[in-house]
Motif scaffolding. Structure first.
Motif, PDB file in Angstrom:
ATOM      1  N   ASP A 138      -6.179  -8.182   0.808  1.00  0.00           N
ATOM      2  CA  ASP A 138      -6.700  -9.214   1.716  1.00  0.00           C
ATOM      3  C   ASP A 138      -5.594 -10.249   1.907  1.00  0.00           C
ATOM      4  OD1 ASP A 138      -8.162 -11.389   2.921  1.00  0.00           O
ATOM      5  OD2 ASP A 138     -10.000 -10.559   2.068  1.00  0.00           O
ATOM      6  N   PRO A 139      -5.193 -10.535   3.151  1.00  0.00           N
ATOM      7  CA  PRO A 139      -4.107 -11.501   3.340  1.00  0.00           C
ATOM      8  C   PRO A 139      -4.533 -12.949   3.065  1.00  0.00           C
ATOM      9  CG  PRO A 139      -4.723 -10.442   5.442  1.00  0.00           C
ATOM     10  CD  PRO A 139      -5.642  -9.909   4.397  1.00  0.00           C
ATOM     11  N   ASP A 140      -5.826 -13.194   2.904  1.00  0.00           N
ATOM     12  CA  ASP A 140      -6.304 -14.574   2.745  1.00  0.00           C
ATOM     13  C   ASP A 140      -6.161 -15.017   1.273  1.00  0.00           C
ATOM     14  OD1 ASP A 140      -7.928 -16.890   2.390  1.00  0.00           O
ATOM     15  OD2 ASP A 140      -9.036 -16.343   4.208  1.00  0.00           O
ATOM     16  N   GLU A 141      -5.110 -15.816   1.019  1.00  0.00           N
ATOM     17  CA  GLU A 141      -4.789 -16.184  -0.381  1.00  0.00           C
ATOM     18  C   GLU A 141      -5.827 -17.122  -0.983  1.00  0.00           C
ATOM     19  OE1 GLU A 141      -0.716 -17.295  -1.015  1.00  0.00           O
ATOM     20  OE2 GLU A 141      -0.011 -15.705   0.349  1.00  0.00           O
ATOM     21  N   GLU A 142      -6.409 -17.966  -0.116  1.00  0.00           N
ATOM     22  CA  GLU A 142      -7.403 -18.910  -0.650  1.00  0.00           C
ATOM     23  C   GLU A 142      -8.637 -18.145  -1.179  1.00  0.00           C
ATOM     24  OE1 GLU A 142      -9.369 -22.493   1.483  1.00  0.00           O
ATOM     25  OE2 GLU A 142      -7.245 -22.385   2.076  1.00  0.00           O
ATOM     26  N   ARG A 143      -9.091 -17.194  -0.368  1.00  0.00           N
ATOM     27  CA  ARG A 143     -10.259 -16.405  -0.790  1.00  0.00           C
ATOM     28  C   ARG A 143      -9.957 -15.584  -2.045  1.00  0.00           C
ATOM     29  NH1 ARG A 143     -13.057 -14.010   4.772  1.00  0.00           N
ATOM     30  NH2 ARG A 143     -13.460 -16.048   5.666  1.00  0.00           N
ATOM     31  N   THR A 144      -8.786 -14.950  -2.055  1.00  0.00           N
ATOM     32  CA  THR A 144      -8.514 -14.068  -3.199  1.00  0.00           C
ATOM     33  C   THR A 144      -8.220 -14.872  -4.473  1.00  0.00           C
ATOM     34  OG1 THR A 144      -6.213 -13.816  -2.530  1.00  0.00           O
ATOM     35  CG2 THR A 144      -7.727 -12.100  -1.811  1.00  0.00           C
ATOM     36  N   ALA A 145      -7.774 -16.148  -4.324  1.00  0.00           N
ATOM     37  CA  ALA A 145      -7.579 -16.980  -5.528  1.00  0.00           C
ATOM     38  C   ALA A 145      -8.950 -17.221  -6.165  1.00  0.00           C
ATOM     39  CB  ALA A 145      -6.915 -18.299  -5.156  1.00  0.00           C
ATOM     40  N   ARG A 146      -9.926 -17.475  -5.325  1.00  0.00           N
ATOM     41  CA  ARG A 146     -11.284 -17.662  -5.855  1.00  0.00           C
ATOM     42  C   ARG A 146     -11.773 -16.349  -6.491  1.00  0.00           C
ATOM     43  NH1 ARG A 146     -15.010 -21.379  -5.630  1.00  0.00           N
ATOM     44  NH2 ARG A 146     -13.871 -22.733  -4.215  1.00  0.00           N
ATOM     45  N   ALA A 164      -3.918  -4.908   5.591  1.00  0.00           N
ATOM     46  CA  ALA A 164      -4.242  -3.566   5.082  1.00  0.00           C
ATOM     47  C   ALA A 164      -3.314  -2.492   5.666  1.00  0.00           C
ATOM     48  CB  ALA A 164      -5.691  -3.239   5.409  1.00  0.00           C
ATOM     49  N   LEU A 165      -3.058  -2.572   6.965  1.00  0.00           N
ATOM     50  CA  LEU A 165      -2.282  -1.486   7.579  1.00  0.00           C
ATOM     51  C   LEU A 165      -0.853  -1.430   7.038  1.00  0.00           C
ATOM     52  CD1 LEU A 165      -3.637  -1.549  11.236  1.00  0.00           C
ATOM     53  CD2 LEU A 165      -4.057   0.157   9.448  1.00  0.00           C
ATOM     54  N   ASP A 166      -0.290  -2.594   6.641  1.00  0.00           N
ATOM     55  CA  ASP A 166       1.053  -2.604   6.021  1.00  0.00           C
ATOM     56  C   ASP A 166       1.000  -1.912   4.667  1.00  0.00           C
ATOM     57  OD1 ASP A 166       1.752  -4.120   8.100  1.00  0.00           O
ATOM     58  OD2 ASP A 166       2.441  -5.870   6.936  1.00  0.00           O
ATOM     59  N   ALA A 218      -7.887   2.900  12.532  1.00  0.00           N
ATOM     60  CA  ALA A 218      -6.512   2.981  12.004  1.00  0.00           C
ATOM     61  C   ALA A 218      -6.536   3.102  10.476  1.00  0.00           C
ATOM     62  CB  ALA A 218      -5.712   1.751  12.434  1.00  0.00           C
ATOM     63  N   TYR A 219      -7.482   2.409   9.814  1.00  0.00           N
ATOM     64  CA  TYR A 219      -7.607   2.542   8.348  1.00  0.00           C
ATOM     65  C   TYR A 219      -7.920   3.999   7.990  1.00  0.00           C
ATOM     66  CZ  TYR A 219      -8.353  -2.601   8.337  1.00  0.00           C
ATOM     67  OH  TYR A 219      -8.243  -3.955   8.508  1.00  0.00           O
ATOM     68  N   LEU A 220      -8.832   4.589   8.790  1.00  0.00           N
ATOM     69  CA  LEU A 220      -9.231   5.968   8.504  1.00  0.00           C
ATOM     70  C   LEU A 220      -8.021   6.900   8.616  1.00  0.00           C
ATOM     71  CD1 LEU A 220     -11.789   7.724   7.932  1.00  0.00           C
ATOM     72  CD2 LEU A 220     -11.898   8.144  10.384  1.00  0.00           C
ATOM     73  N   ARG A 221      -7.280   6.732   9.707  1.00  0.00           N
ATOM     74  CA  ARG A 221      -6.104   7.601   9.913  1.00  0.00           C
ATOM     75  C   ARG A 221      -5.119   7.457   8.758  1.00  0.00           C
ATOM     76  NH1 ARG A 221      -6.807   6.109  15.203  1.00  0.00           N
ATOM     77  NH2 ARG A 221      -5.361   4.363  15.081  1.00  0.00           N
ATOM     78  N   ALA A 222      -4.949   6.210   8.279  1.00  0.00           N
ATOM     79  CA  ALA A 222      -3.969   5.981   7.202  1.00  0.00           C
ATOM     80  C   ALA A 222      -4.526   6.370   5.830  1.00  0.00           C
ATOM     81  CB  ALA A 222      -3.558   4.509   7.196  1.00  0.00           C
ATOM     82  N   ALA A 223      -5.845   6.222   5.650  1.00  0.00           N
ATOM     83  CA  ALA A 223      -6.409   6.407   4.298  1.00  0.00           C
ATOM     84  C   ALA A 223      -6.633   7.873   3.940  1.00  0.00           C
ATOM     85  CB  ALA A 223      -7.724   5.627   4.169  1.00  0.00           C
ATOM     86  N   VAL A 224      -7.028   8.696   4.912  1.00  0.00           N
ATOM     87  CA  VAL A 224      -7.358  10.090   4.571  1.00  0.00           C
ATOM     88  C   VAL A 224      -6.176  10.796   3.889  1.00  0.00           C
ATOM     89  CG1 VAL A 224      -8.042  12.340   5.496  1.00  0.00           C
ATOM     90  CG2 VAL A 224      -9.262  10.280   6.216  1.00  0.00           C
TER      91      VAL A 224
END
Ligand SMILES: C[S@@+](CC[C@H](N)C(=O)[O-])C[C@H]1O[C@@H](n2cnc3c(N)ncnc32)[C@H](O)[C@@H]1O
Length: 283
Positions: A156-164, A185-187, A211-217
């Protein structure tokens, strides 16, 4: 579907009122005055038939709406019943739910959390990738189910949320099982080796789901499992497509089709919470 009952009932009610208004002047001077075989007599008979039809249609509307209300009440009762059957919620999960509501942070429904917990308990994945951490609610459900040595890489690029989220992971005693990646996520998906992941949970940007599906499978190992949330998108996905549909609604519909017809996946979508897709890599 249920919403359609109300919409159709309203439309039918309006059509009946229009018919009654049009026919109101008919026979105003008394049907007895109309000569047999005259247009006035035919109009009078038509008015009587419309009145009978309207009466039955209104009874049908009332029954359909009552059924709908009953079905909704029964569904709510089912949910309460199941909620009360489950053991008490882990206090950290309860705290994340409360804080998420206060801050208006979208998190998975509690029943979806429980479903993730059971899946992870059953499948015992060594490497879990989660797209979309927010306050770490779904991460925590999965972390509490991981086998010894299992890890979650949550993105998750949101640092404030992930710090919590990190604070909650510490509180729940699972911080060492979780790595937080503050990148899109795509990076991140582009970094990992094919076949290196056991379990993927998708819950980030709806427009990027395909795009997540294409990259994740390709990242999943054979028999690896992919889960995705929000596939009903608050009832929007099932409505008839319209030019007013948001990009997210269109993206979710596209994703649902791709998930269910993917040649490397055995997949289904369960009407649980906001719609949960579950897929196993079979080829
Ligand atoms: C629905 S929330 C995740 C909720 C979380 N899975 C839970 O149930 O507790 C979606 C998250 O995706 C994050 N997000 C936004 N853009 C993203 C991106 N490009 N890659 C990954 N996550 C992203 C948002 O910051 C947000 O916190």
């Amino acid at each position: 579907m249920r919403r359609d009952v109300r919409t159709l009932a309203r439309d039918l009610e309006r059509a009946l009122a229009d018919l009654e208004e049009v026919l109101a002047p008919v026979g105003a001077r008394g049907a007895d005055a109309a000569k047999p075989g005259s247009v006035a007599e035919a109009a009078s008979a038509m008015k009587a038939a419309v009145c009978r039809t309207a009466e039955r249609a209104r009874a049908l509307i009332a029954a359909a709406l009552a059924d709908e209300t009953g079905a909704r009440a029964a569904h709510e009762r089912d949910l309460d019943y199941l909620e009360n059957l489950h053991p008490a919620l882990d206090p950290v999960l309860a705290e994340v739910e409360r804080r998420g509501r206060e801050d208006d942070i979208p998190i998975v429904d509690r029943e979806t959390g429980r479903f993730l917990w059971v899946l992870v308990r059953a499948l015992r994945p060594r490497v879990v990738v989660e797209l979309g951490t927010a306050y770490g609610y779904s991460t925590l459900w999965m972390a509490l189910a991981l086998p010894p040595g299992g890890r979650i890489l949550t993105v998750d690029p949101d640092e404030e949320r992930t710090a919590r989220a990190a604070g909650y992971f510490v509180q729940a005693g699972v911080r060492e099982r979780i790595e937080i990646l503050n990148r899109p996520a795509l990076d991140v998906l582009a970094d990992w080796e094919a076949g290196s992941v056991d379990f993927v949970f998708i819950d980030a940007v709806k427009e990027e789901y395909s795009a997540y599906l294409r990259a994740a499978v390709p990242l999943l190992r054979p028999s690896g499992v992919l889960v995705a949330d929000n596939l009903l998108w608050a009832h929007a996905a099932s409505r008839s497509p319209s030019p007013q549909d948001t990009a997210a609604t269109q993206a979710i519909r596209r994703f649902n089709g791709e998930l269910l017809t993917h040649p490397q996946l055995a997949a289904t979508i369960i009407p649980l919470g906001d719609g949960v897709g579950v897929a196993a890599k079979i080829a």
